[in-house]
Write a protein that holds these residues in place. Structure first.
Motif, short mmCIF file in Angstrom:
data_model
loop_
_atom_site.label_atom_id
_atom_site.label_comp_id
_atom_site.label_asym_id
_atom_site.label_seq_id
_atom_site.Cartn_x
_atom_site.Cartn_y
_atom_site.Cartn_z
N LEU A 5 0.94 -1.12 0.00
CA LEU A 5 0.00 0.12 0.00
C LEU A 5 0.85 1.26 -0.03
O LEU A 5 1.86 1.19 0.67
N HIS A 6 0.58 2.22 -0.48
CA HIS A 6 1.37 3.40 -0.72
C HIS A 6 0.98 4.39 0.33
O HIS A 6 -0.45 4.39 0.56
N GLU A 7 1.73 5.01 0.83
CA GLU A 7 1.44 5.67 2.29
C GLU A 7 1.48 7.10 1.66
O GLU A 7 2.58 7.60 1.11
N TYR A 8 0.58 8.13 2.23
CA TYR A 8 0.71 9.45 2.04
C TYR A 8 0.39 10.41 3.28
O TYR A 8 -0.34 9.83 4.26
N ARG A 9 0.99 11.59 3.23
CA ARG A 9 0.92 12.40 4.45
C ARG A 9 0.29 13.82 4.15
O ARG A 9 0.81 14.11 3.01
N GLN A 10 -0.57 14.40 4.58
CA GLN A 10 -0.97 15.70 4.41
C GLN A 10 -0.03 16.98 4.81
O GLN A 10 0.49 16.86 5.74
N THR A 11 0.14 17.53 3.62
CA THR A 11 1.42 18.83 3.76
C THR A 11 0.47 20.03 3.32
O THR A 11 -0.35 19.95 2.77
#
Length: 498
Positions: free
Chosen positions: A405-411
């Protein structure tokens, strides 16, 4: 030597001197391997068995460093030996061509001069009336054209390209023979110079694997104990930044991000390293590799050209590590060769094996590596031609979504990808995934857990092998050789180790 190599030097060259020098380097390599074995087996092992104290731990650390230094010497000396043996093998062919040309010149009573030109005697020839006339002798200078290129005739009224020739027929029959000898001499010297330059670059750029490579600082700096993780009291090199863990990892282990590292700090698993789905950390994963170990690529670029008997054979050209800097990119490995294929591509060239007709340089190097590490030290050998690379549709997607799974963070600038996760305790808890469960998620499925967005993504070939990434110099080298030898006559041979 590359710029000043003459036909006399090539004629007198003793290639056995290179192999003898290689044997001396091999002796040093073998002694270093033996010394490393004594350090690991007789010294470190005994110390671990009989002592348990801070001073013993400090001594073991210094012994490990000594063992790595011996391994570095062993690897470097072995690589030098391999290069010298390859140089001797590759130079043997142009030397053979040169000696045959010189022998032909002697049998025809031609004279080969210091600059490589060939003079030939006068000869009796018949004119159009049948009367015999004496055609004067002359001299032929070797052409820089390739041996397979036809001689140009030039427009009408232009002088002949070769001395001693009229427009289409040699005035002196010896002229054509002399030109052939001169061309072969020039071709042999040119080939030897190219080989010499290639191996000079290889020897100047020789280096061991990054994990084993020594530096000047390594040899002179005092030993200092590494910091320890308070929770586990294990020796660790640096902090783990994945998933905000803040723990520490060892390169030889697998982190939950699936990128070849393992966290050694307390986590949801109770302080134990998080194993990948499907079993413990030392089990074999779904792509046939041991997850706890990283996988690296090695390889060689070859081209096929006519040999001494004009039968095409393969010649070594470039070491892969000098072009792509030993970058570990599992998406590219899977896309191209089916190794660590977590992204689920249809591999372009998987499992073809080590080519039976490999060049002398590549065969010598691979034999040396097998001698060092054994036949089980490598896997997944295969090859791919430039013609196949040119035909790739880089927009082709993988056959199914990425297993990670590709992980993303809000910036402040929007979502930013932070990694790929083969296992996450937080995600498993949120979706009810039991340890060891393996599931396939539909394309585009998303889960927002805390401040991390998990997304199932299908990537394209150009995402795995980017246009400006570490494979660009490799493609440029293949393309350059293909322009000279043809797309099907240039290939990349690779193998992998864990």
């Amino acid at each position: 030597m590359t710029e000043t190599l003459t036909w006399q030097m090539l004629r007198d060259l003793q290639t056995s001197e290179f192999t003898q020098a290689g044997d001396k380097w091999h002796e040093v390599s073998s002694r270093s391997a033996s010394d490393r074995g004594r350090v690991d087996g007789a010294m470190s092992a005994k110390l671990r068995e009989t002592q348990e104290s801070d001073s013993a731990e400090a001594a073991l650390g210094r012994l490990r460093r000594l063992s790595r230094n011996f391994q570095y010497v062993h690897s470097e000396c072995g690589l030098i030996r391999t290069a010298l043996n390859g140089l001797a093998g590759d130079l043997a062919e142009p030397q053979k061509q040169l000696k045959q040309a010189l022998a032909d010149a002697a049998s025809l009573n031609f004279t080969v001069h210091e600059d490589g030109s060939v003079s030939y005697p006068a000869a009796k020839v018949e004119d159009l009336t049948g009367a015999k006339q004496e055609a004067p002798g002359g001299s032929s200078q070797g052409s820089s054209r390739l041996l397979l290129d036809p001689p140009g005739l030039g427009p009408t009224g232009q002088p002949s390209l070769y001395p001693g020739h009229s427009r289409f027929k040699p005035v002196n029959p010896n002229a054509e023979k002399a030109q052939d000898v001169a061309d072969r001499i020039v071709g042999a010297v040119r080939s030897a110079r190219e080989i010499d330059a290639r191996y000079a670059k290889t020897l100047n750029g020789l280096r061991a694997d990054p994990a084993e490579r020594g530096t000047a600082r390594r040899w002179r700096r005092p030993w200092r104990p590494k910091r320890r993780c308070p929770a586990r009291a294990v020796r660790v090199p640096r902090a783990c930044a994945a998933q905000g863990c803040g723990g520490r990892w060892e390169k030889s282990q697998l982190h939950s991000c699936g990128e070849g590292m393992a966290c050694r700090a307390p986590a949801a698993s109770g302080g134990r390293p998080t194993p990948p789905p499907g079993g413990p950390a030392n089990s074999v994963d779904g792509v046939g590799r041991i997850p706890g170990m990283g996988t690296d690529i090695s390889g060689f670029i070859e081209y096929r050209a006519p040999g001494g008997d004009q039968q095409p054979i393969w010649f070594g050209a470039h070491d892969l590590s000098h072009l792509n800097d030993d970058v570990r990119n599992y998406d590219a490995f899977g896309c191209l060769f089916g190794v660590r294929n977590y992204a689920n591509f249809r591999p372009l060239a998987a499992g073809r094996g080590f080519p039976a007709d490999a060049s002398a340089a590549l065969s010598a190097r691979f034999a040396q590596l097998v001698e060092w590490y054994g036949e089980d030290g490598f896997h997944s050998a295969t090859w791919i031609t430039w013609a196949e690379v040119k035909a790739v549709d880089w927009d082709e997607p993988a056959e199914k979504p990425d297993s990670r799974l590709h992980e993303y963070r809000q910036t402040p600038n929007g979502l930013r990808m932070t990694g790929k996760s083969s296992w996450s305790a937080e995600f498993a808890e949120a979706v009810g995934l039991e340890r060891g469960d393996v599931r396939e998620w539909r394309e585009g499925a998303e889960w927002l857990i805390g401040d991390t967005l998990y997304r199932s993504v299908t990537i394209r070939r150009r995402d795995a092998v980017t246009e400006t990434g570490e494979w660009r110099p490799v493609w440029e080298a293949l393309k350059g050789l293909a322009e000279q030898h043809g797309d099907d006559n240039v290939r990349l041979v690779v193998w992998f180790d864990d």
